[in-house]
Design an enzyme around this catalytic site. Structure first.
Site, PDB file in Angstrom:
ATOM      1  N   ASP A  85      -0.077  -4.192  14.614  1.00 25.98           N
ATOM      2  CA  ASP A  85      -0.629  -3.699  13.518  1.00 25.98           C
ATOM      3  C   ASP A  85      -1.945  -4.439  13.324  1.00 25.98           C
ATOM      4  O   ASP A  85      -3.072  -3.696  13.252  1.00 25.98           O
ATOM      5  CB  ASP A  85       0.468  -4.031  12.451  1.00 25.98           C
ATOM      6  CG  ASP A  85      -0.099  -3.772  10.600  1.00 25.98           C
ATOM      7  OD1 ASP A  85      -1.393  -4.097  10.663  1.00 25.98           O
ATOM      8  OD2 ASP A  85       0.575  -3.670  10.063  1.00 25.98           O
ATOM      9  N   ASN A  86      -1.940  -5.932  13.161  1.00 20.89           N
ATOM     10  CA  ASN A  86      -3.336  -6.311  12.963  1.00 20.89           C
ATOM     11  C   ASN A  86      -4.392  -5.951  14.136  1.00 20.89           C
ATOM     12  O   ASN A  86      -5.672  -5.897  13.652  1.00 20.89           O
ATOM     13  CB  ASN A  86      -3.152  -7.803  12.666  1.00 20.89           C
ATOM     14  CG  ASN A  86      -2.097  -8.125  11.779  1.00 20.89           C
ATOM     15  OD1 ASN A  86      -0.977  -7.361  11.643  1.00 20.89           O
ATOM     16  ND2 ASN A  86      -2.006  -9.521  11.439  1.00 20.89           N
ATOM     17  N   ASN A 115       4.950 -10.784   9.176  1.00 20.79           N
ATOM     18  CA  ASN A 115       3.687 -10.781   9.722  1.00 20.79           C
ATOM     19  C   ASN A 115       3.755 -11.364  11.138  1.00 20.79           C
ATOM     20  O   ASN A 115       3.063 -11.091  12.129  1.00 20.79           O
ATOM     21  CB  ASN A 115       2.712 -11.645   8.953  1.00 20.79           C
ATOM     22  CG  ASN A 115       0.977 -11.279   9.577  1.00 20.79           C
ATOM     23  OD1 ASN A 115       0.516 -10.261   9.929  1.00 20.79           O
ATOM     24  ND2 ASN A 115       0.692 -12.499  10.237  1.00 20.79           N
ATOM     25  N   GLN A 128      10.153  -5.197   8.740  1.00 24.67           N
ATOM     26  CA  GLN A 128      10.272  -5.324   7.315  1.00 24.67           C
ATOM     27  C   GLN A 128      11.742  -4.907   6.871  1.00 24.67           C
ATOM     28  O   GLN A 128      12.539  -5.570   6.062  1.00 24.67           O
ATOM     29  CB  GLN A 128       9.588  -4.288   6.415  1.00 24.67           C
ATOM     30  CG  GLN A 128       8.188  -4.844   6.209  1.00 24.67           C
ATOM     31  CD  GLN A 128       8.186  -6.096   5.199  1.00 24.67           C
ATOM     32  OE1 GLN A 128       9.133  -6.427   4.827  1.00 24.67           O
ATOM     33  NE2 GLN A 128       6.943  -6.548   4.899  1.00 24.67           N
ATOM     34  N   LYS A 177       4.627  -7.246  14.928  1.00 17.06           N
ATOM     35  CA  LYS A 177       3.791  -7.143  13.795  1.00 17.06           C
ATOM     36  C   LYS A 177       2.353  -7.309  13.995  1.00 17.06           C
ATOM     37  O   LYS A 177       1.426  -6.462  14.457  1.00 17.06           O
ATOM     38  CB  LYS A 177       4.381  -7.644  12.609  1.00 17.06           C
ATOM     39  CG  LYS A 177       3.982  -6.914  11.243  1.00 17.06           C
ATOM     40  CD  LYS A 177       2.442  -7.523  10.922  1.00 17.06           C
ATOM     41  CE  LYS A 177       1.811  -6.799   9.613  1.00 17.06           C
ATOM     42  NZ  LYS A 177       0.609  -7.283   9.502  1.00 17.06           N
ATOM     43  N   CYS A 211      -6.078  -1.987  13.505  1.00 16.59           N
ATOM     44  CA  CYS A 211      -7.286  -1.919  13.038  1.00 16.59           C
ATOM     45  C   CYS A 211      -8.139  -1.285  13.895  1.00 16.59           C
ATOM     46  O   CYS A 211      -9.310  -1.067  13.813  1.00 16.59           O
ATOM     47  CB  CYS A 211      -7.848  -3.587  12.778  1.00 16.59           C
ATOM     48  SG  CYS A 211      -6.950  -4.269  11.233  1.00 16.59           S
ATOM     49  N   ASP A 247       3.223  -7.732   0.179  1.00 20.56           N
ATOM     50  CA  ASP A 247       2.057  -7.411   1.104  1.00 20.56           C
ATOM     51  C   ASP A 247       0.945  -8.214   0.442  1.00 20.56           C
ATOM     52  O   ASP A 247       0.243  -7.545  -0.482  1.00 20.56           O
ATOM     53  CB  ASP A 247       1.778  -5.914   1.356  1.00 20.56           C
ATOM     54  CG  ASP A 247       0.778  -5.828   2.297  1.00 20.56           C
ATOM     55  OD1 ASP A 247       0.069  -6.730   2.722  1.00 20.56           O
ATOM     56  OD2 ASP A 247       0.443  -4.561   2.954  1.00 20.56           O
ATOM     57  N   HIS A 267      -3.572   2.220   8.957  1.00 17.54           N
ATOM     58  CA  HIS A 267      -3.250   2.518  10.276  1.00 17.54           C
ATOM     59  C   HIS A 267      -2.391   3.994  10.613  1.00 17.54           C
ATOM     60  O   HIS A 267      -1.582   4.090   9.666  1.00 17.54           O
ATOM     61  CB  HIS A 267      -2.364   1.326  10.745  1.00 17.54           C
ATOM     62  CG  HIS A 267      -2.996  -0.068  10.611  1.00 17.54           C
ATOM     63  ND1 HIS A 267      -4.386  -0.340  10.527  1.00 17.54           N
ATOM     64  CD2 HIS A 267      -2.429  -1.182  10.456  1.00 17.54           C
ATOM     65  CE1 HIS A 267      -4.644  -1.482  10.776  1.00 17.54           C
ATOM     66  NE2 HIS A 267      -3.502  -2.172  10.435  1.00 17.54           N
ATOM     67  N   SER A 326       1.632  -0.256  -5.289  1.00 20.38           N
ATOM     68  CA  SER A 326       0.995  -0.587  -4.329  1.00 20.38           C
ATOM     69  C   SER A 326       0.230  -2.055  -4.555  1.00 20.38           C
ATOM     70  O   SER A 326       0.221  -2.489  -5.723  1.00 20.38           O
ATOM     71  CB  SER A 326      -0.311   0.322  -4.456  1.00 20.38           C
ATOM     72  OG  SER A 326      -1.220   0.359  -3.092  1.00 20.38           O
ATOM     73  N   HIS A 378      -7.590  -9.122   3.552  1.00 18.62           N
ATOM     74  CA  HIS A 378      -6.333  -8.568   2.420  1.00 18.62           C
ATOM     75  C   HIS A 378      -7.064  -8.568   1.177  1.00 18.62           C
ATOM     76  O   HIS A 378      -7.070  -7.557   0.338  1.00 18.62           O
ATOM     77  CB  HIS A 378      -5.480  -9.591   2.528  1.00 18.62           C
ATOM     78  CG  HIS A 378      -4.366  -8.855   1.603  1.00 18.62           C
ATOM     79  ND1 HIS A 378      -3.686  -7.905   2.039  1.00 18.62           N
ATOM     80  CD2 HIS A 378      -3.983  -9.237   0.168  1.00 18.62           C
ATOM     81  CE1 HIS A 378      -2.660  -7.584   0.739  1.00 18.62           C
ATOM     82  NE2 HIS A 378      -2.914  -8.271  -0.086  1.00 18.62           N
ATOM     83  N   SER A 419       5.894  -2.374  12.391  1.00 17.08           N
ATOM     84  CA  SER A 419       5.725  -3.425  11.274  1.00 17.08           C
ATOM     85  C   SER A 419       6.910  -3.266  10.489  1.00 17.08           C
ATOM     86  O   SER A 419       7.643  -4.152   9.940  1.00 17.08           O
ATOM     87  CB  SER A 419       4.372  -3.346  10.493  1.00 17.08           C
ATOM     88  OG  SER A 419       3.260  -3.311  11.339  1.00 17.08           O
ATOM     89  N   GLU A 427       4.371  -9.252   4.506  1.00 14.63           N
ATOM     90  CA  GLU A 427       3.864  -8.355   5.573  1.00 14.63           C
ATOM     91  C   GLU A 427       2.712  -8.928   6.006  1.00 14.63           C
ATOM     92  O   GLU A 427       2.391  -8.769   7.169  1.00 14.63           O
ATOM     93  CB  GLU A 427       3.278  -6.950   4.729  1.00 14.63           C
ATOM     94  CG  GLU A 427       2.764  -5.846   5.514  1.00 14.63           C
ATOM     95  CD  GLU A 427       3.660  -5.220   6.438  1.00 14.63           C
ATOM     96  OE1 GLU A 427       4.762  -5.256   6.434  1.00 14.63           O
ATOM     97  OE2 GLU A 427       2.992  -4.406   7.177  1.00 14.63           O
ATOM     98  N   HIS A 467       0.852  -1.358  -0.127  1.00 12.51           N
ATOM     99  CA  HIS A 467       0.054  -0.020   0.093  1.00 12.51           C
ATOM    100  C   HIS A 467       0.869   1.368  -0.289  1.00 12.51           C
ATOM    101  O   HIS A 467       1.525   1.532   0.923  1.00 12.51           O
ATOM    102  CB  HIS A 467      -0.818   0.065   1.191  1.00 12.51           C
ATOM    103  CG  HIS A 467      -1.439  -1.282   1.387  1.00 12.51           C
ATOM    104  ND1 HIS A 467      -2.506  -1.906   0.585  1.00 12.51           N
ATOM    105  CD2 HIS A 467      -1.469  -2.300   2.481  1.00 12.51           C
ATOM    106  CE1 HIS A 467      -2.999  -2.904   1.163  1.00 12.51           C
ATOM    107  NE2 HIS A 467      -2.398  -3.079   2.062  1.00 12.51           N
ATOM    108  N   SER A 476      -5.869   1.733  -2.200  1.00 17.96           N
ATOM    109  CA  SER A 476      -5.216   2.117  -1.065  1.00 17.96           C
ATOM    110  C   SER A 476      -3.908   2.954  -1.096  1.00 17.96           C
ATOM    111  O   SER A 476      -3.535   3.502  -0.094  1.00 17.96           O
ATOM    112  CB  SER A 476      -4.257   0.853  -0.233  1.00 17.96           C
ATOM    113  OG  SER A 476      -3.414   0.244  -1.004  1.00 17.96           O
TER     114      SER A 476
END
Ligand code: NAI
Length: 462
Positions: free
Chosen positions: A222-223, A213, A395, A218, A227, A128, A383, A76, A333, A391, A188, A53, A81
């Site tokens: 992040d998840n 992930n 990476q 991460k 969210c 990703d 996010h 992307s 996703h 995250s 990701e 993204h 996104s």
């Protein structure tokens, strides 16, 4: 020199740059990697294809990779996104980027193809959802005369096949050459990681992969916390609907489901959860959510959000049974969690970008967000920077590992070691004023760890 980018409007670059400057103050993990490795340039010689993204946060990631010595080209991983000002700022800084918010599926695969066009070809992939990896592997299979593996939606399958045929005609043998010179991929997200494990199982992964992930810093941040902030943000920007008092159904109670349910609860909605896994169902119940089957709430709930990474979770028969003006969206996703393809022959009224009203045969209408694609990035800006810093620090560490030590790995999927996971967390403490307690030698040996960590065994689940 011909311009080597595709963005919506390059004059958005200065706005993008201002937001990038702000994001940097919220991304301490990435900024400290720049401070630690900016001089040494450990990624010198690497040529990284990024498919993720194209947001402001990703722009900070890209500039970190460049600061560490990498050559980067970017596309992307989703048609909705991209933040056009972020893409413009990156193009303006001289990094080839191919991303427009609202690009077509054909453009999506064409832009991905363009992101591979380094003069000497790329040697690393930062993925990703797995599209960049999939593109090369499917193409190489097609060159070998083999059938291509299944892809998420049938609509997309045709587009991918057409793009592969185009590239094969233009440059015979190109896909196999790309596959052979890639040293590794860092992935990701949950869905992309699932694809990688499947490739290993089938004996089709041709290079090592790092599963970013499943770094704790991460998926458990992040998840979940990502969210928790971005789901409701997307629903509000799309609909301005009052959420307090409404009944919302969250399908799936994994990391994204936990964050999503918390997000909706925080907005005052009465949240119900569906699950297939008894452990996650029990967690949802003990977190205070009613666990239901979709059919039992389909005609009474106001909002439906899928978070499963699975397909056909909200099906056409479900949407036909929903009450008038129910809101339907996905934060997983891919768009195949909701059977959007089956809605094509219904009456669509576009309300604004990424918001459609669709009429069912009964006359009831539903509001569909981002055509079923991940709504926190389609209807909002994804996010916040701080959580993406964690995250993306993973990476960058993964890319460094693949570049510097990739040859020591087998063609398998790996997770970064725990001491690096703890390092990523540590880099984010100061920014929010967290003070850590120091473990003394005596206490450390009592619980069987070192005072400087790692603090948990591999099997610990957080
Ligand atoms: P997860 O595996 O932790 O959770 C998915 C849950 O859905 C599991 O508990 C599973 O049992 C459940 N599930 C599967 N099929 C179901 C069904 N038919 N009905 C109800 N529940 C079902 O995965 P995670 O990490 O939560 O990711 C979910 C999706 O979100 C993935 O596609 C991932 O790539 C994506 N993702 C999206 C983000 C975003 O910003 N939009 C951020 C991170 C991940």
């Amino acid at each position: 020199m011909a311009k080597d980018y595709v963005v919506k409007d390059i004059s958005l670059a200065s706005f993008g740059r201002k937001e990038l400057d702000i994001a940097e103050t919220e991304m301490p993990g990435l900024m400290s990697l720049r401070a630690e490795y900016g001089e040494v340039k450990p990624l010198k010689g690497s040529r990284i294809v990024g498919s993720l993204h194209m947001t402001i946060q990703t722009a900070v990631l890209i500039e970190t990779l460049v600061d560490l010595g990498a050559d980067v080209r970017w596309a992307s991983c989703n048609i909705f996104s991209t933040q056009d000002h972020a893409a413009a700022a990156i193009a303006d800084a001289g990094v080839p980027v191919f991303a427009i918010k609202g690009q077509t599926l054909e453009e999506h695969w064409d832009y991905l193809d363009k992101s591979f066009m380094f003069e000497e070809g790329p040697n690393l992939i930062l993925d990703d959802g797995g599209d960049a990896t999939l593109y090369i592997l499917l193409g190489a299979r097609a060159e070998a005369g083999e059938d291509v593996i299944a892809v998420p939606t049938s609509e997309e399958e045709e587009v991918i096949k057409a793009q592969i045929a185009k590239r094969m005609a233009a440059s015979p043998g190109w896909f196999s050459k790309m596959r052979d010179q890639i040293k590794g991929v860092s992935e990701e997200t949950t869905t992309g990681v699932n694809r990688l494990y499947q490739l290993v199982k089938d004996g089709h992964l041709p290079f090592p992969a790092i599963n970013v992930n499943d770094s704790v810093t991460k998926s458990k941040f992040d998840n979940k916390y990502g969210c928790k902030e971005s789901l409701v943000d997307g629903i509000r920007r799309a609909t301005d609907t009052m959420m307090a008092g409404k009944v919302a159904v969250v399908c799936g109670y994994g990391d994204v489901g936990k964050g999503s349910a918390a997000s909706l609860r925080g907005a005052g909605a009465r949240v119900k959860v569906t699950e297939v896994d008894p452990i996650c169902a029990l967690q949802a119940a003990m977190d205070g959510f009613e666990v239901v089957v979709l059919e039992d709430v389909i005609d009474s709930a106001d909002l439906f959000i899928t978070t499963t990474g699975n397909k056909d979770v909200i099906r056409i028969e479900h949407m036909r049974a929903m009450k008038d003006m129910a809101i339907v969206g996905n934060i997983g996703h891919f768009d195949n969690e909701i059977q959007v393809a089956q809605l094509k022959n219904h009456k669509w009224t576009n309300i604004k970008e990424q918001v459609d009203m669709i009429e069912m045969p009964s006359g009831n209408r539903i509001i569909l967000l981002s055509e079923g694609r991940l709504l926190n990035l389609g209807n909002a800006t994804g996010h916040p920077s701080f959580v993406m810093s964690a995250s993306f620090t993973n990476q960058v560490l993964a890319q460094m590992e693949l570049w510097l030590k990739g040859d020591e790995y087998n063609n398998d999927v790996y997770i970064l070691p725990k001491h690096l996971d703890e390092k990523v967390a540590r880099l984010h403490l100061d920014r929010i004023g967290v003070k850590l307690t120091k473990l003394d030698e005596d206490q450390a040996s009592y619980i069987g760890v070192k005072p400087e960590g790692p603090y948990k065994p591999e099997h610990y689940r957080y």
